[in-house]
Design a protein around this motif. Structure first.
Motif, PDB file in Angstrom:
ATOM      1  N   PRO A 272       0.860  -1.218   0.141  1.00  0.00           N
ATOM      2  CA  PRO A 272       0.037  -0.077  -0.041  1.00  0.00           C
ATOM      3  C   PRO A 272       0.923   1.510  -0.085  1.00  0.00           C
ATOM      4  CG  PRO A 272       0.006  -1.274   2.204  1.00  0.00           C
ATOM      5  CD  PRO A 272       0.524  -1.956   1.208  1.00  0.00           C
ATOM      6  N   LEU A 273       2.020   1.160   0.226  1.00  0.00           N
ATOM      7  CA  LEU A 273       2.827   2.391   0.074  1.00  0.00           C
ATOM      8  C   LEU A 273       3.457   2.571  -1.035  1.00  0.00           C
ATOM      9  CD1 LEU A 273       4.946   1.837   3.548  1.00  0.00           C
ATOM     10  CD2 LEU A 273       2.943   3.484   3.094  1.00  0.00           C
ATOM     11  N   GLY A 274       3.175   1.910  -2.112  1.00  0.00           N
ATOM     12  CA  GLY A 274       3.653   2.059  -3.492  1.00  0.00           C
ATOM     13  C   GLY A 274       3.429   3.420  -4.100  1.00  0.00           C
ATOM     14  N   TRP A 275       2.292   4.076  -3.815  1.00  0.00           N
ATOM     15  CA  TRP A 275       2.013   5.336  -4.394  1.00  0.00           C
ATOM     16  C   TRP A 275       3.161   6.453  -3.872  1.00  0.00           C
ATOM     17  CZ3 TRP A 275       1.541   9.785  -1.273  1.00  0.00           C
ATOM     18  CH2 TRP A 275       1.437   9.419   0.143  1.00  0.00           C
ATOM     19  N   MET A 276       3.932   6.193  -2.745  1.00  0.00           N
ATOM     20  CA  MET A 276       4.845   7.094  -2.409  1.00  0.00           C
ATOM     21  C   MET A 276       6.148   7.253  -3.584  1.00  0.00           C
ATOM     22  SD  MET A 276       4.597   6.322   1.575  1.00  0.00           S
ATOM     23  CE  MET A 276       6.155   7.394   2.088  1.00  0.00           C
ATOM     24  N   VAL A 277       6.248   5.858  -4.385  1.00  0.00           N
ATOM     25  CA  VAL A 277       7.454   5.910  -5.194  1.00  0.00           C
ATOM     26  C   VAL A 277       6.998   6.742  -6.443  1.00  0.00           C
ATOM     27  CG1 VAL A 277       8.250   4.473  -6.775  1.00  0.00           C
ATOM     28  CG2 VAL A 277       7.963   3.517  -4.387  1.00  0.00           C
ATOM     29  N   GLN A 278       5.626   7.090  -6.777  1.00  0.00           N
ATOM     30  CA  GLN A 278       5.028   7.731  -7.801  1.00  0.00           C
ATOM     31  C   GLN A 278       5.403   9.172  -7.358  1.00  0.00           C
ATOM     32  OE1 GLN A 278       4.203   6.302 -10.434  1.00  0.00           O
ATOM     33  NE2 GLN A 278       4.199   4.151  -9.363  1.00  0.00           N
ATOM     34  N   VAL A 279       5.222   9.652  -6.162  1.00  0.00           N
ATOM     35  CA  VAL A 279       5.318  10.937  -5.765  1.00  0.00           C
ATOM     36  C   VAL A 279       6.834  11.269  -5.755  1.00  0.00           C
ATOM     37  CG1 VAL A 279       4.987  12.592  -3.632  1.00  0.00           C
ATOM     38  CG2 VAL A 279       3.091  11.039  -4.582  1.00  0.00           C
ATOM     39  N   ALA A 280       7.601  10.380  -5.230  1.00  0.00           N
ATOM     40  CA  ALA A 280       9.203  10.523  -5.175  1.00  0.00           C
ATOM     41  C   ALA A 280       9.625  10.714  -6.569  1.00  0.00           C
ATOM     42  CB  ALA A 280       9.707   9.239  -4.477  1.00  0.00           C
ATOM     43  N   ALA A 281       9.095  10.227  -7.278  1.00  0.00           N
ATOM     44  CA  ALA A 281       9.755  10.024  -8.907  1.00  0.00           C
ATOM     45  C   ALA A 281       9.447  11.675  -9.446  1.00  0.00           C
ATOM     46  CB  ALA A 281       8.865   8.922  -9.882  1.00  0.00           C
ATOM     47  N   ALA A 282       8.086  12.296  -8.914  1.00  0.00           N
ATOM     48  CA  ALA A 282       8.020  13.384  -9.612  1.00  0.00           C
ATOM     49  C   ALA A 282       9.048  14.491  -8.944  1.00  0.00           C
ATOM     50  CB  ALA A 282       6.542  13.943  -9.025  1.00  0.00           C
ATOM     51  N   PHE A 283       9.410  14.223  -7.580  1.00  0.00           N
ATOM     52  CA  PHE A 283      10.438  15.199  -7.123  1.00  0.00           C
ATOM     53  C   PHE A 283      11.803  14.922  -7.949  1.00  0.00           C
ATOM     54  CE2 PHE A 283       7.252  15.646  -3.766  1.00  0.00           C
ATOM     55  CZ  PHE A 283       7.342  17.146  -3.683  1.00  0.00           C
ATOM     56  N   ALA A 284      12.060  13.530  -8.033  1.00  0.00           N
ATOM     57  CA  ALA A 284      13.422  13.076  -8.693  1.00  0.00           C
ATOM     58  C   ALA A 284      13.400  13.557 -10.102  1.00  0.00           C
ATOM     59  CB  ALA A 284      13.307  11.697  -9.020  1.00  0.00           C
ATOM     60  N   ILE A 285      12.567  13.990 -10.731  1.00  0.00           N
ATOM     61  CA  ILE A 285      12.704  14.919 -12.067  1.00  0.00           C
ATOM     62  C   ILE A 285      13.240  16.036 -11.993  1.00  0.00           C
ATOM     63  CG2 ILE A 285      11.370  15.762 -14.210  1.00  0.00           C
ATOM     64  CD1 ILE A 285       9.744  13.106 -14.134  1.00  0.00           C
ATOM     65  N   ALA A 286      12.578  16.797 -10.911  1.00  0.00           N
ATOM     66  CA  ALA A 286      12.974  17.951 -10.369  1.00  0.00           C
ATOM     67  C   ALA A 286      14.413  18.141  -9.996  1.00  0.00           C
ATOM     68  CB  ALA A 286      11.974  18.609  -9.498  1.00  0.00           C
ATOM     69  N   PHE A 287      14.847  16.966  -9.098  1.00  0.00           N
ATOM     70  CA  PHE A 287      16.259  16.928  -8.629  1.00  0.00           C
ATOM     71  C   PHE A 287      17.244  16.655  -9.934  1.00  0.00           C
ATOM     72  CE2 PHE A 287      19.693  13.984  -6.991  1.00  0.00           C
ATOM     73  CZ  PHE A 287      20.009  14.699  -6.388  1.00  0.00           C
ATOM     74  N   PHE A 288      16.715  16.000 -10.899  1.00  0.00           N
ATOM     75  CA  PHE A 288      17.422  15.877 -11.953  1.00  0.00           C
ATOM     76  C   PHE A 288      17.790  16.925 -12.730  1.00  0.00           C
ATOM     77  CE2 PHE A 288      18.644  14.832 -16.170  1.00  0.00           C
ATOM     78  CZ  PHE A 288      19.639  13.435 -16.013  1.00  0.00           C
ATOM     79  N   ALA A 289      16.889  17.816 -12.955  1.00  0.00           N
ATOM     80  CA  ALA A 289      17.001  19.157 -13.769  1.00  0.00           C
ATOM     81  C   ALA A 289      17.737  19.808 -12.914  1.00  0.00           C
ATOM     82  CB  ALA A 289      15.676  19.602 -14.099  1.00  0.00           C
ATOM     83  N   GLN A 290      17.577  19.968 -11.535  1.00  0.00           N
ATOM     84  CA  GLN A 290      18.562  20.877 -10.976  1.00  0.00           C
ATOM     85  C   GLN A 290      19.756  20.476 -10.892  1.00  0.00           C
ATOM     86  OE1 GLN A 290      17.270  20.732  -6.839  1.00  0.00           O
ATOM     87  NE2 GLN A 290      18.788  22.500  -5.983  1.00  0.00           N
ATOM     88  N   THR A 291      20.058  19.492 -10.932  1.00  0.00           N
ATOM     89  CA  THR A 291      21.436  19.045 -10.634  1.00  0.00           C
ATOM     90  C   THR A 291      22.054  19.138 -12.288  1.00  0.00           C
ATOM     91  OG1 THR A 291      20.885  17.149  -9.289  1.00  0.00           O
ATOM     92  CG2 THR A 291      22.721  16.988 -10.543  1.00  0.00           C
ATOM     93  N   VAL A 292      21.484  18.780 -13.227  1.00  0.00           N
ATOM     94  CA  VAL A 292      21.959  18.838 -14.789  1.00  0.00           C
ATOM     95  C   VAL A 292      22.320  20.381 -14.843  1.00  0.00           C
ATOM     96  CG1 VAL A 292      21.481  18.531 -17.034  1.00  0.00           C
ATOM     97  CG2 VAL A 292      21.116  16.918 -15.517  1.00  0.00           C
ATOM     98  N   PHE A 293      21.630  21.357 -14.404  1.00  0.00           N
ATOM     99  CA  PHE A 293      21.689  22.641 -14.798  1.00  0.00           C
ATOM    100  C   PHE A 293      22.465  23.555 -13.747  1.00  0.00           C
ATOM    101  CE2 PHE A 293      17.776  21.492 -17.318  1.00  0.00           C
ATOM    102  CZ  PHE A 293      18.539  21.802 -18.552  1.00  0.00           C
ATOM    103  N   SER A 294      22.985  22.738 -12.777  1.00  0.00           N
ATOM    104  CA  SER A 294      23.633  23.557 -11.650  1.00  0.00           C
ATOM    105  C   SER A 294      25.301  23.392 -11.885  1.00  0.00           C
ATOM    106  CB  SER A 294      23.303  23.088 -10.534  1.00  0.00           C
ATOM    107  OG  SER A 294      23.655  22.065 -10.091  1.00  0.00           O
TER     108      SER A 294
END
Length: 70
Positions: A10-32
């Motif tokens: 039942p905690l699988g939905w948290m992975v989906q939310v974390a993935a959304a934040f991971a996209i932002a983290f990836f973009a922040q990392t690449v453009f820094s």
């Protein structure tokens, strides 16, 4: 691709939310300053890969399409 999302139950939905934040983290990392180092990009990519294996396979398709990989 492997999908270990069933292990989270039942905690699988948290992975989906974390993935959304991971996209932002990836973009922040690449453009820094970290985006100029292999370690920074590898760390951000590892987060994306881990979340994809845990059940957020959509994040790899979205990220790959935006990067022109698919």
């Amino acid at each position: 691709m492997m999908d270990l999302g069933d292990l989270l139950g039942p905690l699988g939905w948290m992975v989906q939310v974390a993935a959304a934040f991971a996209i932002a983290f990836f973009a922040q990392t690449v453009f820094s300053r970290q985006g100029k180092t292999f370690a920074g990009v590898a760390r951000a990519s590892a987060v994306i890969a881990l979340l994809a294996v845990l059940g957020a396979a959509w994040v790899v398709r979205v990220w790959g399409r935006d990067a022109g990989l698919t």
